[in-house]
Design a protein around this motif. Structure first.
Motif, PDB file in Angstrom:
ATOM      1  N   VAL A 572       0.999  -1.099  -0.071  1.00  0.00           N
ATOM      2  CA  VAL A 572      -0.002   0.027   0.081  1.00  0.00           C
ATOM      3  C   VAL A 572       0.865   1.056   0.071  1.00  0.00           C
ATOM      4  O   VAL A 572       1.755   1.141   0.838  1.00  0.00           O
ATOM      5  CB  VAL A 572      -0.977   0.036   1.214  1.00  0.00           C
ATOM      6  N   VAL A 573       0.527   2.248  -0.773  1.00  0.00           N
ATOM      7  CA  VAL A 573       1.388   3.431  -0.846  1.00  0.00           C
ATOM      8  C   VAL A 573       0.418   4.673  -0.754  1.00  0.00           C
ATOM      9  O   VAL A 573      -0.731   4.694  -1.048  1.00  0.00           O
ATOM     10  CB  VAL A 573       1.812   3.563  -2.574  1.00  0.00           C
ATOM     11  N   ASP A 574       0.886   5.541   0.055  1.00  0.00           N
ATOM     12  CA  ASP A 574       0.360   6.932   0.254  1.00  0.00           C
ATOM     13  C   ASP A 574       0.964   8.041  -0.442  1.00  0.00           C
ATOM     14  O   ASP A 574       2.157   8.172  -0.371  1.00  0.00           O
ATOM     15  CB  ASP A 574       0.405   7.225   1.779  1.00  0.00           C
ATOM     16  N   PRO A 575       0.397   8.718  -1.547  1.00  0.00           N
ATOM     17  CA  PRO A 575       1.031   9.703  -2.234  1.00  0.00           C
ATOM     18  C   PRO A 575       1.556  10.924  -1.440  1.00  0.00           C
ATOM     19  O   PRO A 575       2.152  11.754  -2.142  1.00  0.00           O
ATOM     20  CB  PRO A 575       0.069   9.897  -3.432  1.00  0.00           C
ATOM     21  N   ILE A 576       0.989  10.928  -0.608  1.00  0.00           N
ATOM     22  CA  ILE A 576       1.405  12.187   0.372  1.00  0.00           C
ATOM     23  C   ILE A 576       2.909  12.215   0.699  1.00  0.00           C
ATOM     24  O   ILE A 576       3.636  13.210   0.990  1.00  0.00           O
ATOM     25  CB  ILE A 576       0.503  12.412   1.836  1.00  0.00           C
ATOM     26  N   TYR A 577       3.536  11.022   0.667  1.00  0.00           N
ATOM     27  CA  TYR A 577       4.900  10.937   1.207  1.00  0.00           C
ATOM     28  C   TYR A 577       5.788  11.557  -0.321  1.00  0.00           C
ATOM     29  O   TYR A 577       5.488  11.170  -1.271  1.00  0.00           O
ATOM     30  CB  TYR A 577       5.494   9.235   1.343  1.00  0.00           C
ATOM     31  N   SER A 581      10.242  13.624   2.818  1.00  0.00           N
ATOM     32  CA  SER A 581       9.535  13.075   4.267  1.00  0.00           C
ATOM     33  C   SER A 581      10.448  12.093   4.777  1.00  0.00           C
ATOM     34  O   SER A 581      10.369  12.023   6.165  1.00  0.00           O
ATOM     35  CB  SER A 581       8.284  12.081   3.760  1.00  0.00           C
ATOM     36  N   VAL A 661       2.458   1.200   5.261  1.00  0.00           N
ATOM     37  CA  VAL A 661       2.262   2.026   4.419  1.00  0.00           C
ATOM     38  C   VAL A 661       3.489   3.079   4.080  1.00  0.00           C
ATOM     39  O   VAL A 661       3.841   3.353   2.992  1.00  0.00           O
ATOM     40  CB  VAL A 661       1.176   3.121   4.712  1.00  0.00           C
ATOM     41  N   SER A 662       4.204   3.159   5.377  1.00  0.00           N
ATOM     42  CA  SER A 662       5.611   4.095   5.053  1.00  0.00           C
ATOM     43  C   SER A 662       6.720   3.457   4.294  1.00  0.00           C
ATOM     44  O   SER A 662       7.310   3.771   3.398  1.00  0.00           O
ATOM     45  CB  SER A 662       6.095   4.414   6.494  1.00  0.00           C
ATOM     46  N   SER A 665       5.685   3.199   0.674  1.00  0.00           N
ATOM     47  CA  SER A 665       5.836   4.588  -0.015  1.00  0.00           C
ATOM     48  C   SER A 665       7.404   4.750  -0.356  1.00  0.00           C
ATOM     49  O   SER A 665       7.501   5.330  -1.241  1.00  0.00           O
ATOM     50  CB  SER A 665       5.122   5.620   1.179  1.00  0.00           C
ATOM     51  N   ASN A 668       8.162   2.841  -3.226  1.00  0.00           N
ATOM     52  CA  ASN A 668       7.592   3.587  -4.573  1.00  0.00           C
ATOM     53  C   ASN A 668       8.288   4.828  -4.965  1.00  0.00           C
ATOM     54  O   ASN A 668       8.167   5.336  -6.051  1.00  0.00           O
ATOM     55  CB  ASN A 668       6.037   3.965  -4.218  1.00  0.00           C
TER      56      ASN A 668
END
Length: 792
Positions: A572-577, A581, A661-662, A665, A668
């Motif tokens: 799982v990836v969070d585009p906010i990173y 970051s 998630v971190s 990300s 990614n």
């Protein structure tokens, strides 16, 4: 450097070592005599007394342990219940008393000390007080979480016994100390014992020694953060005092980046931050390497009772316990195997049952069981006299766990098996009773959960049974049935535990059902100790062809071994990173991720650092990110990495636990994932990077080659090499891969120079894994194999 004083005392210095450390002791001897040429230095050797006696003709410094007066009992009982370090420390008061009979002053110096200036001031203080000591520290220790802290110093003892000086008048102290160390020089912090040192804390008000607080004495890792080292005109100074002697306690020349093996985590001083210390340690290392013998070292002289039968730590402790009982008049004195003619008597003692032991086991087996929490956890029924599970464990795996068990095997008769009973179901209905670590935070547990999900996705009936035969946390939410409903048992339990788990389940759970095991292993050679597990199964499923081939090579004919991939999905990836970051630079980013609780030598991150350094200059615009976690469990290896990249700002080491998630990300945000592993059972992090569309460079060996084919990845050539002794639990001398670092450098450079081709490669890999490792496709493979089983 000569001692220029008149009327100087007759001074003797000495050290105590096992036979293999005689060369190292030459450094402390030579450096002492350089400043005290009119004195004598002796090297007392604790083992191989006959060989040392013969060597005395060529080296008059050597003194065998048999020359020292230990009283009527001699030293042999001490050699039986003390291990190598304990014996060397326990000998000190006896040895000091021996030499004080013919000298005015005797100094003991540890063999890993180097003298840098005259010791005249502390000799004078010793002559006046009769005894001199050096504390571990003479300044307050910061409470900052670093090591050593106040608690560890108190546990080891306030004074460091790498140095002690005695003069005439110290005989009462030496008599007192020798009485304590004859029995109680063990390492047992829980009972306030730490070799010879803790007793000295108690001696201070009794004998009023001189306590040397000058910072130039006994400088070592435990006080370096409170003493400032400098060099002027070729001479070392500590604060404003000359460096008298430096204690290289725990230093290993094979690990030049690490100050001491005794610093297991968060040390106060790192070599990577202290250039002058690097110089000091490198000079000492050069002297050590110059003394290294090309011949193979001898085993410790008191390590074996007879050839092939090593005296384990557990048996040494049991022997001491019975010696203490004999001292108290509560039993007979056990026979030392090192006394002439005592070998047979000791073997009878070893294989007999202790009269005070509550377990119905011979001493050697009781000693092993009492110190192994994992074996105790698997055999709780022993307390009630049921030895069946322990019997099975010893027969299957005991030889690999203990040389003594391999030598003596199982002697007591076993009792009938017990076991956990589950609700019985029929054996006619097709489906799978899946047994695994379904609630455990464990890789094998995650594999089991994914397999269950794949079976359910393919409409295979599944009943689930969890086992808690692991020390890992059981915090994963996963509802289980704990009922045997179907005709097939599938066990997500590796070979080393399967017999024990089956004993828990009971015969009714297994009998009449087809048993499939899902096993993982990281080497091409399947362990001999695990081969007894084949009797527990009808078939083994392997998630990679590499594991399949390893298992199939030794599996009996009746056991089928099937390649059965497990499903894999993109993290799982969070585009906010962003790179910012994580504090990372822009530019082309190579990434490698691993857990420091894995075997460092197998993951080979330092090989990746070497390959990257050869491929890129600091200003080329590339960067390498080494993402690890649990570094505190093996900080020495983390520091080894930092040492390797200490002059490269473009290499970043991150030692931190990320959530899923971190972590996803970060992957990614990379441009290329690189794994120069020596072996992998599967290679999950490689697959996860590919599922995110990242190009990968990986060693062309082991489990990853199932999906890192040449058309979707760049593969590094390799040569076979042997597994080192430091890569437990893998057998030293087994084979794995040594990746070609030059080839890896070329591939990394090509990725950097042709980023468009790199992106195309990543997309190709992503497409391939999505096709071949989906939940539905892997589940269908499992379902089809089960149908084959059910129709034959």
């Amino acid at each position: 450097m000569a001692d220029s004083r008149t009327n100087s005392p007759d001074l003797v210095a000495l050290t105590i070592v096992a036979h293999n450390y005689i060369p190292r002791a030459s450094i402390v001897a030579d450096s002492f005599l350089a400043y005290h040429p009119n004195s004598r230095f002796y090297i007392v050797v604790t083992d191989y007394p006959l060989q040392v006696k013969l060597r005395q003709r060529d080296d008059c410094r050597l003194v065998p342990i048999s020359d020292i007066d230990f009283g009527d009992e001699g030293f042999e009982h001490m050699a039986t219940y003390y291990e190598v370090t304990e014996l060397a420390t326990a000998c000190k008061p006896f040895v000091l008393r021996h030499f004080l009979r013919t000298a005015d002053c005797v100094l003991y110096l540890d063999p890993d000390i180097e003298v840098f200036d005259t010791l005249d001031p502390i000799v004078a203080a010793t002559m006046q007080a009769g005894i001199s000591l050096t504390p571990h520290t003479a300044a307050p220790i910061e409470r900052d979480g670093c090591q050593p802290d106040e608690a560890s110093i108190m546990s080891a003892g306030v004074y460091n016994l790498g140095y002690i000086g005695v003069a005439q008048g110290a005989q009462p102290f030496l008599d007192w100390w020798s009485t304590r160390l004859r029995r109680d020089a063990i390492t047992d912090p829980a009972n306030h014992l730490f070799t010879d040192q803790r007793w000295i804390d108690l001696s201070i008000p009794l004998f009023c020694p001189h306590i040397e607080t000058n910072p130039g004495y006994n400088v070592a890792y435990w006080n370096l953060d409170r003493r400032t080292l400098r060099r002027e005109q070729g001479r070392y100074w500590v604060d404003d005092e000359p460096l008298r002697f430096f204690h290289f306690s725990g230093y290993d020349p094979k690990r030049p980046h690490w100050i001491s093996k005794h610093q297991t985590w968060l040390p106060r001083v790192l070599l990577s931050e202290q250039p002058l210390l690097v110089e000091l340690f490198n000079n000492y290392r050069a002297k050590l390497l110059a003394l290294t013998s090309e011949t193979s070292p001898l085993p410790y002289g008191w390590s074996q009772v007879i050839p092939g039968l090593t005296l384990s730590d557990e048996v040494r402790r049991m022997f001491r316990d019975e010696v203490l009982l004999a001292d108290a008049g509560k039993g007979d004195m056990p026979p030392s195997p090192f006394k002439p003619g005592n070998t047979q008597a000791f073997m009878q003692w070893l294989t007999g049952q202790s009269p005070v032991e509550r377990l119905p086991l011979p001493r050697y087996l009781a000693a092993f069981w009492s110190t192994r929490a994992d074996v105790q956890q698997c055999t709780p029924e022993i307390a009630s006299g049921d030895l069946s599970t322990l019997h099975a464990w010893v027969r299957s795996f005991g030889g690999a766990e203990s040389e003594m068990l391999a030598f003596l095997g199982w002697l007591p008769a076993s009792t009938p098996a017990g076991g956990v009973q589950w609700h019985e179901g029929g054996t006619a209905e097709h489906g799978v009773n899946f047994v695994g670590y379904l609630n455990a935070e464990l890789g094998v547990g995650e594999s089991a959960r994914l397999t269950c999900a794949a079976l359910v996705a393919s409409e295979v009936p599944v009943a689930t049974v969890t086992t808690r035969r692991t020390l890992n946390r059981q915090e994963v939410a996963f509802a289980t049935d704990n009922i045997a409903r179907y005709d097939t048992v599938m066990m997500g339990v590796n070979a080393d535990q399967i017999a024990i788990v089956q004993d828990d389940l009971g015969a009714a759970f297994i009998d009449g059902r087809y048993v499939i095991a899902q096993w993982y292993w990281e080497l091409a050679e399947f362990p001999t100790a695990y081969r007894g597990a084949f009797r527990c199964v009808d078939e083994v499923w392997a998630a990679s062809m590499f594991v399949r081939d390893s298992v199939a090579a030794v599996a009996p004919r009746r056991v089928a071994v099937t390649h059965m991939p497990i499903p894999m999905s993109a993290p799982v990836v969070d585009p906010i990173y962003t790179r910012a970051s994580f504090g990372l630079p822009d530019g082309f980013m190579f990434l490698f991720s691993w857990d420091m609780r894995s075997v460092f030598e197998r993951k080979n991150p330092d090989g990746l650092v070497s390959a990257y350094r050869d491929a890129f200059a600091p200003t080329d615009g590339a960067c390498l990110v080494l993402k690890t976690m649990n570094g505190r469990s093996n900080l020495e290896k983390v520091e080894r990495l930092r040492w390797a990249c200490r002059d490269r700002a473009d290499i970043v080491v991150i030692d931190e636990v990320f959530d899923n998630v971190s972590a996803g990300s970060l992957t990614n945000l990379s441009d290329c994932y690189v794994s120069l592993h020596r072996s992998e059972g599967l290679g999950l992090t490689i697959a996860e990077a590919m599922l995110l569309g990242k190009p990968v460079i990986a060693t062309d060996y082991s489990g990853n080659v199932d999906f890192t084919t040449p058309d979707v990845a760049r593969l590094v050539r390799w040569q076979p090499t042997t597994v080192p002794k430091t890569a437990h639990p893998y057998r030293p001398g087994a084979t794995w891969a040594e990746p070609d670092l030059g080839h890896a450098s070329e591939l990394m450079r090509a990725m950097f120079d042709e980023p468009q081709k790199a992106r195309q490669l990543g997309i190709a890999g992503q497409t391939r894994l999505r096709e071949n490792y989906s939940l539905e496709r892997c589940g269908a493979r499992m379902r089809d194999r089960l149908k084959e089983i059910w129709t034959t």
